[in-house]
Motif scaffolding. Structure first.
Motif, short mmCIF file in Angstrom:
data_model
loop_
_atom_site.label_atom_id
_atom_site.label_comp_id
_atom_site.label_asym_id
_atom_site.label_seq_id
_atom_site.Cartn_x
_atom_site.Cartn_y
_atom_site.Cartn_z
N GLY A 149 34.25 -58.14 30.52
CA GLY A 149 34.71 -58.91 29.38
C GLY A 149 34.12 -60.30 29.30
N LYS A 150 33.27 -60.67 30.28
CA LYS A 150 32.66 -62.00 30.20
C LYS A 150 31.51 -61.99 29.19
CE LYS A 150 35.24 -63.71 33.34
NZ LYS A 150 36.24 -64.73 33.05
N LYS A 151 31.17 -63.18 28.73
CA LYS A 151 30.11 -63.29 27.74
C LYS A 151 28.76 -62.96 28.37
CE LYS A 151 32.23 -66.72 24.76
NZ LYS A 151 32.19 -68.12 24.30
N GLU A 152 27.87 -62.38 27.55
CA GLU A 152 26.57 -61.97 28.06
C GLU A 152 25.74 -63.15 28.56
OE1 GLU A 152 23.66 -59.38 25.69
OE2 GLU A 152 25.10 -58.07 26.66
N SER A 153 25.87 -64.31 27.89
CA SER A 153 25.09 -65.47 28.31
C SER A 153 25.48 -65.89 29.72
CB SER A 153 25.31 -66.63 27.33
OG SER A 153 26.69 -66.93 27.25
N ALA A 154 26.77 -65.81 30.00
CA ALA A 154 27.24 -66.15 31.36
C ALA A 154 26.72 -65.12 32.34
CB ALA A 154 28.76 -66.21 31.38
N THR A 155 26.72 -63.87 31.91
CA THR A 155 26.22 -62.79 32.75
C THR A 155 24.79 -63.07 33.18
OG1 THR A 155 27.59 -61.16 31.65
CG2 THR A 155 25.63 -60.33 32.75
N LEU A 156 23.93 -63.40 32.21
CA LEU A 156 22.53 -63.65 32.53
C LEU A 156 22.38 -64.89 33.42
CD1 LEU A 156 20.94 -62.82 29.07
CD2 LEU A 156 20.68 -61.53 31.20
N ALA A 157 23.19 -65.89 33.16
CA ALA A 157 23.12 -67.11 33.98
C ALA A 157 23.41 -66.79 35.44
CB ALA A 157 24.12 -68.15 33.46
#
Lengths: 211, 320
Positions: free
Chosen positions: B76-84
């Motif tokens: 459920g986390k945002k994809e941008s945070a995922t990539l970071a």
């Protein structure tokens, strides 16, 4: 620089602590600084390889620069004992290492152990422990198994500490005040004696600490 | 040892490791060392290496370790945070006898390209794509020092059920704490029946949760791998030998390779006592340490005999 000295037993450790303390005190002019930082009690040559494996990790961590090993000649003699130590050392450290190593074999006339030397440098009367000679003869007359020189010397030193070097007052707290650890802190050995093997040992320690 | 077990690993770049090599891994491995020496990072490197079977499983592994470190649930986390988070594994290169896994990030004209290599294959993705897929491989389990969350325990309990081993779990828990009668999942929540009353596992001590995490994860990890960080966390010293007996036994029954860490001398002593009793499972203790002159991290393995010697002769086997 950190120098690590391996000795065979707790008793050996207490003796070397006392001897090194004496050498420090006795050196008056421009003395080399004895810096044997730590003792390792080996518990017999059969565990030498385990001990060397353990030391190797200390070397790999950068904690040890030079290693001293002091072992008894026992019955096998100086050269045989040195060969065993060198073989065990090579099997653990291999040929490529930066570790300095010095080996000294305790002996009297090429054989024996620390206790053999201790009997030679005792500085107090030893009436009680000398009676053990009679006990040994008595055992022989009764066809009991022979006591080896090694075991006899260890027993002699134990009696010397317990019965010849411990006051009646101390005997009330014998476990603490008549133990080998406590005894080596008493002036019951003459570290200044002109005795060849003792002199060689002191020279080894001075050389080991100064390089 | 099974073919799927990691026997050796080379970590060219990952977190605190550069040009790090370790070999002689056994079926059950315990790793000790000082704080911040890289014990957990080594577990993570092994975890990523075996988990990187394709793009989705590779991403899951890199992503998961970050969240485990922070004790978060990444769903459920945002994809941008995922990539970071994934980018923090930049320049990763880990080789083992099982897999070679590498990950690099390159930026051209504002577009980041992520290059992944695994299993002899290569894949690229960019930060402009959406709908990244993450896949977990259930037979590769990682338990962090907090233990598993309720959802993960419930998931893993299903493997206990599939193995018809509910009674085995109950027996282990009862042996651990005689007041625990049963373990069940009720309303998706792990619960233990204690003195006739069901209590959520969160109401019990950390040790019980940790033990349930370990045992259920074993069944999920059948024919795979189990990574356990700070294995003795929350567990009383008197239980440690029993738990090692269980771990050695389950690793054999379920064909699982175990990697675990500890700081505790009592835990290492208990491991050594259990090792001596179990002849069929290869196990070893590893010391992770640093050379104070070169700052280089290295690892040495201690077999049963050497570990016994150092435990009884004041050895320094925990990185000191």
């Amino acid at each position: 620089m950190s120098n690590l000295l391996i000795v065979e037993s707790e008793n050996d450790k207490y003796f070397f602590e006392a001897l090194i303390e004496y050498i420090k005190v006795d050196i008056k002019v421009d003395p080399p600084i004895l810096s044997v930082d730590e003792y390792e009690c080996l518990g017999g040559i059969s565990k030498l390889k385990n001990k060397l494996e353990s030391i190797k990790s200390q070397v790999d961590k950068g904690h040890v620069d030079k290693l001293g090993i002091i072992f008894d000649a026992d019955k096998v003699g100086i050269e045989s004992r040195k060969q065993t130590i060198n073989e065990e050392f090579d099997s653990v450290f291999g040929s490529e290492h930066d570790l300095g190593i010095e080996v000294h074999i305790l002996n009297i006339d090429g054989y024996g152990e620390l206790e053999t030397l201790l009997r030679q440098i005792k500085s107090k009367p030893s009436e009680n422990s000398d009676c053990l000679d009679s006990w040994r003869l008595c055992r022989s007359s009764k066809n009991l198994p022979e006591i080896s020189d090694k075991d006899f010397d260890k027993l002699w030193v134990s009696f010397y500490h317990r019965y010849d070097s411990c006051s009646n007052q101390e005997k009330k707290q014998a476990a603490r005040k008549c133990s080998n650890e406590a005894s080596f802190k008493k002036p019951i050995y003459d570290f200044s004696m002109e005795q060849q093997e003792l002199t060689e040992l002191k020279e080894f320690l001075l050389q080991f600490s100064s390089k | 040892m099974s073919n799927h077990f990691i026997q050796k690993i080379e970590i060219d770049t990952f977190k605190c490791f550069t040009k790090f090599k370790a070999d002689s891994f056994k079926q059950v491995n315990l790793i000790g060392g000082k704080n911040n020496i890289g014990k957990t990072a080594l577990l993570e490197a092994c975890f990523i290496n075996v988990h990187a079977q394709d793009t989705a499983t590779f991403l899951y592994a890199m992503h998961g370790i970050k969240y485990m470190r922070e004790n978060l649930n990444f769903l459920g986390k945002k994809e941008s945070a995922t990539l970071a988070f994934i980018e923090q594994c930049n320049q990763l290169l880990i080789k083992s006898n099982i897999n070679t896994s590498s990950f690099q990030v390159q930026e051209k004209e504002g577009i980041k390209e992520y290059t992944l290599e695994f299993n002899g294959k290569k894949a690229s993705i960019t930060n402009v794509v959406s709908g990244l897929t993450f896949n977990e491989i259930h037979s590769i389990q990682f338990i962090d020092n907090f233990g598993l969350n309720n959802n993960d325990i419930a998931d893993n309990y299903s493997y206990v059920q599939k193995n018809d081993s509910e009674s085995k779990l109950n027996e282990i828990l009862n042996n651990f704490d005689p007041s625990i009668e049963f373990f069940k999942i009720i309303n998706k929540k792990p619960q233990c029946k204690v003195n006739g009353k069901y209590l959520e596992i969160t109401e019990l001590g950390d040790g019980t949760r940790h033990l349930v995490s370990i045992i259920t994860s074993f069944f999920a990890a059948e024919d795979g791998y189990l990574f356990i960080d700070e294995i003795d966390n929350g567990i009383h010293y008197s239980q440690l030998e029993n738990i090692w007996d269980i771990i050695l036994s389950l690793s054999k029954t379920l064909n699982v390779q175990v990697f675990s860490t500890t700081h505790s001398k009592e835990c290492i002593e208990a491991f050594n006592r259990a090792q001596k009793k179990e002849n069929d499972i290869e196990s070893a203790y590893f010391e992770l340490a640093k050379n104070i002159k070169t700052d280089k991290i290295f690892m040495r393995d201690l077999d049963i005999d050497q570990l016994d010697y150092e435990l009884t002769h004041q050895g320094s086997y925990r990185g000191e």
